[in-house]
Write a protein that holds these residues in place. Sequence first.
Motif, mmCIF file in Angstrom:
data_model
loop_
_atom_site.group_PDB
_atom_site.id
_atom_site.type_symbol
_atom_site.label_atom_id
_atom_site.label_comp_id
_atom_site.label_asym_id
_atom_site.label_seq_id
_atom_site.Cartn_x
_atom_site.Cartn_y
_atom_site.Cartn_z
ATOM 1 N N GLU A 1 1.773 1.771 -3.446
ATOM 2 C CA GLU A 1 0.632 2.230 -4.246
ATOM 3 C C GLU A 1 0.315 3.689 -4.003
ATOM 4 O O GLU A 1 -0.189 4.393 -4.886
ATOM 5 N N GLU B 1 -2.898 -8.567 -6.030
ATOM 6 C CA GLU B 1 -3.448 -7.484 -5.208
ATOM 7 C C GLU B 1 -3.288 -6.141 -5.913
ATOM 8 O O GLU B 1 -4.217 -5.333 -5.975
ATOM 9 N N ALA B 2 -2.104 -5.897 -6.408
ATOM 10 C CA ALA B 2 -1.832 -4.608 -7.045
ATOM 11 C C ALA B 2 -2.683 -4.424 -8.300
ATOM 12 O O ALA B 2 -3.182 -3.330 -8.576
ATOM 13 N N SER B 3 -2.855 -5.485 -9.007
ATOM 14 C CA SER B 3 -3.647 -5.405 -10.238
ATOM 15 C C SER B 3 -5.104 -5.094 -9.915
ATOM 16 O O SER B 3 -5.724 -4.230 -10.535
ATOM 17 N N GLU B 4 -5.644 -5.773 -8.924
ATOM 18 C CA GLU B 4 -7.054 -5.564 -8.555
ATOM 19 C C GLU B 4 -7.281 -4.187 -7.980
ATOM 20 O O GLU B 4 -8.329 -3.577 -8.161
ATOM 21 N N PHE B 5 -6.306 -3.682 -7.260
ATOM 22 C CA PHE B 5 -6.489 -2.427 -6.529
ATOM 23 C C PHE B 5 -6.025 -1.224 -7.347
ATOM 24 O O PHE B 5 -6.193 -0.081 -6.931
ATOM 25 N N LEU B 6 -5.465 -1.495 -8.497
ATOM 26 C CA LEU B 6 -4.840 -0.433 -9.275
ATOM 27 C C LEU B 6 -5.768 0.757 -9.546
ATOM 28 O O LEU B 6 -5.379 1.907 -9.337
ATOM 29 N N PRO B 7 -7.005 0.530 -9.989
ATOM 30 C CA PRO B 7 -7.867 1.694 -10.252
ATOM 31 C C PRO B 7 -8.106 2.543 -8.993
ATOM 32 O O PRO B 7 -8.086 3.774 -9.050
ATOM 33 N N SER B 8 -8.328 1.882 -7.889
ATOM 34 C CA SER B 8 -8.557 2.610 -6.642
ATOM 35 C C SER B 8 -7.301 3.360 -6.217
ATOM 36 O O SER B 8 -7.372 4.514 -5.758
ATOM 37 N N ALA B 9 -6.162 2.695 -6.389
ATOM 38 C CA ALA B 9 -4.900 3.333 -6.007
ATOM 39 C C ALA B 9 -4.661 4.601 -6.833
ATOM 40 O O ALA B 9 -4.219 5.622 -6.316
ATOM 41 N N ARG B 10 -4.991 4.538 -8.107
ATOM 42 C CA ARG B 10 -4.807 5.708 -8.958
ATOM 43 C C ARG B 10 -5.743 6.836 -8.542
ATOM 44 O O ARG B 10 -5.368 8.002 -8.555
ATOM 45 N N TYR C 1 0.821 -1.206 0.000
ATOM 46 C CA TYR C 1 0.000 0.000 0.000
ATOM 47 C C TYR C 1 0.859 1.261 0.000
ATOM 48 O O TYR C 1 0.507 2.267 -0.613
#
Lengths: 754, 179
Positions: A17, A42-51, A14
């Motif tokens: 990210e 994890e990073a792939s799934e959360f990528l839109p939220s992280a951006r 995190y």
Amino acid sequence: MSGTNDKSLCRLLYAYELGLLEGEQRDEFEIHLLDCPRCQKEASEFLPSARLLKRDAEVRGLVEGMAQETSSGKPARKYYLQTLLAIAAVVAFLVLRPWNLEFKPTQEIIAAENRLAVLYIGNPSETEEDLALGNTVAGLLTADLSESNYLQVVSSQRLYDAALRLGFEEPNRIDPSHAGALAREVGARWMLIAGIAADRRERRLVTQLFEVTSGDIQATQAVKMDSSDSVFDLVDQLSVQLKADLGLPDQALQEPDPRVADVTSHSIEAYKMYLKGIEFRQRMYFDDAVNCFLKAIAKDTAFAMAYYYLSLRLDPQMIQKAVTYSSRATKKEQLLIEARAAQVARDTVTTLAILQSITEQYPDEKDAFFQLGEYYYTGGDFGQAILYFKKCLALDPLHRPSYNGLAYSYEECGKLDSALQTLDSYEKVAPDEPNPFDSRGDILARNGRLKEAIESYARAVEKEPGFTPSQIKMYYAYLADGRYDLAEEIWRKWESGCAEYGCANTYLAKASALMFRGRYRDGLAWLDKAIAADSVASISKKSSSLDVLYSAKTQLLLAMDSSAIAEADVTIKHLLTMRPDDKVTYRITLVRALMQAGRKDNALQTVEQIRKDVEADNLSMFNYWMAKGYFELADGNVALAAVAFDSAASFRPRRLAFLQRFLQGQALVMAGEAGKAIEILAAQENSFTDSRLRDCFTNSRIYYYLARAYEASGRADAAIARYERFLSIWEDADSDLPELVDARARLTRMKARP
Amino acid sequence: MNNSDLYRLLSSGDQSAREQLCEQLYVSFRILARHRIADWNDAEEVVQAAMVKVVGKLDQLVDAERISAWAHSILKNETIDYYRTVQKRRGRETDLEDVGPSTAGRQENDELKARLKECLKKMNTVFGKHARILNLRYQGYGTSEICQRLSVTPNNLYVMLSRARSMLKHCLESGEIRS
């Protein structure tokens, strides 16, 4: 760089990210991600939220607003009660999930403070079994976590005392709304609250870790409880994860961490019984506590701490078992066991050293402070005693024995007002108990306020009619105050009930009253009755010890006439037969008897033998000086006798040195040192210590020797007053007693002077 | 199977290992590039350029253990080249990693944004520090400075963030905050 397959790098996801990683650390994590399927997923799934979190203006605006609201001083809502009440809902949610160990670590620690309170929060609807199990888990967690060098875990005793102080009705069952206040009271930075939630299918142990000041929940764990046998494993797992939750240094996770069963008990039933015993002990139901500890060792014969507590109340020698199994106790408990073992072995130096070590390492351990207070009090260092009793009271302002010890310590230092004020506080915390009044009576009596002392003893007896210590003191105090009828009233009550427990003590009390008034022959008769009664009831713990009775009898015989010597010889031999291992105590009486029989050489040999024995066994020289004093007194070397008795007195605290000071004064009078005699005897005249009140053979005779000292100093009025007092007490004394005859003659002469 | 193991297989002639290795690297590259580069299309171009170089030089690598580090360095260099190109085009300095508001690229999912905002509000009621950390990040503070302000160690910070991420992710999936 560390290995890119290092799973510990996963926790940086995190941070990565959010763009918090920089330079080499970011490179390291990215390389790790190239090889970590979990982080990739994890990073792939959360990528839109992280951006969105990193780049979106609206999201950023929202976050900035929330952050400002939190930092503006508005208190974060405390969720103790709300969260705890929601445990059921949480657990209900968890129950729907497959069994797993939920791990939500987070930690915020100010480096210096790692103080944790572990509480079990029950609920009114839970079963007794769940309550016992919950308390067991809390106890085991406390024991397990206490082994860490990076944590300070508040002891259950400290929590109990704090709960009492805060006025909680059930100190062992804390209401959720009180948990925060309790944690603050004990100075905890963290609070771990455990609760058991159950439905028809299963039970779960839910724990939540709070930071006390903010009320923030730091971590929650919920574990399915499948059987009692897994409780120890469950606690072991929980404590490891708790250390991680608390953010302790890596070394804390690497330090030796014994299994909790190895430092408590391998039997859950034994441990439950042990906790029950602790609870009874906290409430001062000592007999019930002993029963529980006995049951604990019946289930686990190697339960070290159960043996420890039994050694305190049942049999001191049980400490040996505790020592044998001490490897199965926590580090603190091992020290407690060591200290107790040294105490039982009468190794004062070692006991003190270990107790002080305990107070340094475990500053919550009030019993260690209290024991140090008692040791210093007994040893005559009253300043230190005051210090330690106060420290105990700082931990537990309701600790009654400390009030008691503190009051006596102040009195020994001559601080009567402080002593009485301490007793006022003692009475407030124990309004229904007799002991505060009994102690007040003692302190008043020691300071010459005999009538007030009797009133205090009377109040103690009112509080508890069967309170024997105060009854006995009242009896002897009435005698000393000349109120023989009231003393007789008390004695009649004893006599009417003594058949059940044995009458030896009752007859001894009667003999004492007669000795006080110079009626030695009648006193001797009652002593014979007491000896006969004791022989019959010799197995009863209520009966007087035969050796005490024989000693008293011998003393009387030696004070009477030479025809009694033969009989004295018999009693002395009887004493020595009963106590074959005693090398000193009754040999002092032998010295007196030998001197009275004219066997000076034998007496001197006995004195020298006593000296050799005490030196060889490293015993106190007190007994030698007493034997020496009696020898010199009988040999007419009164100046040397005074010196010897003064030396003997130096081995005893003031309150226990009445006989030694009397003998010293007596010798000084005989030596013609009137001024010094007055100084010594006057200091004793108005101090009615317990040792004086019960020494009825000596108690009243102080007035005679003080009168002689005043007479020799030319202070006629003071002398006459004392002669009169003495003769008033000895009004009906045996007519041939030398001191009586002499006192009458001296008084007549003095009154006849113009 | 990790990259090093795949590379060893590849070195022994296993062609399927080559395909699997390239696929794994490609997936990872896309994640890394999208974190470093705001524009999705630009990120994809950088990934493609990096993969071309990886595939072309794969046989030249000697140490299998270093395959991931080697691949990463290729991607990083491509990213650096990208920013140099962007700077030349835009005529201004920019940080290697742009954390400011997105000025180009794909539109984020509005529904996701709404859920995210809702979850952030819910989280704030039980874990206020998350917002504080994000805000400090927005203001340009680095890890060490954030740790100083919160009086925590870096390790503690990472674990807090780990917990927050888990909480946020759960909320995004279920709509609920798990305490």
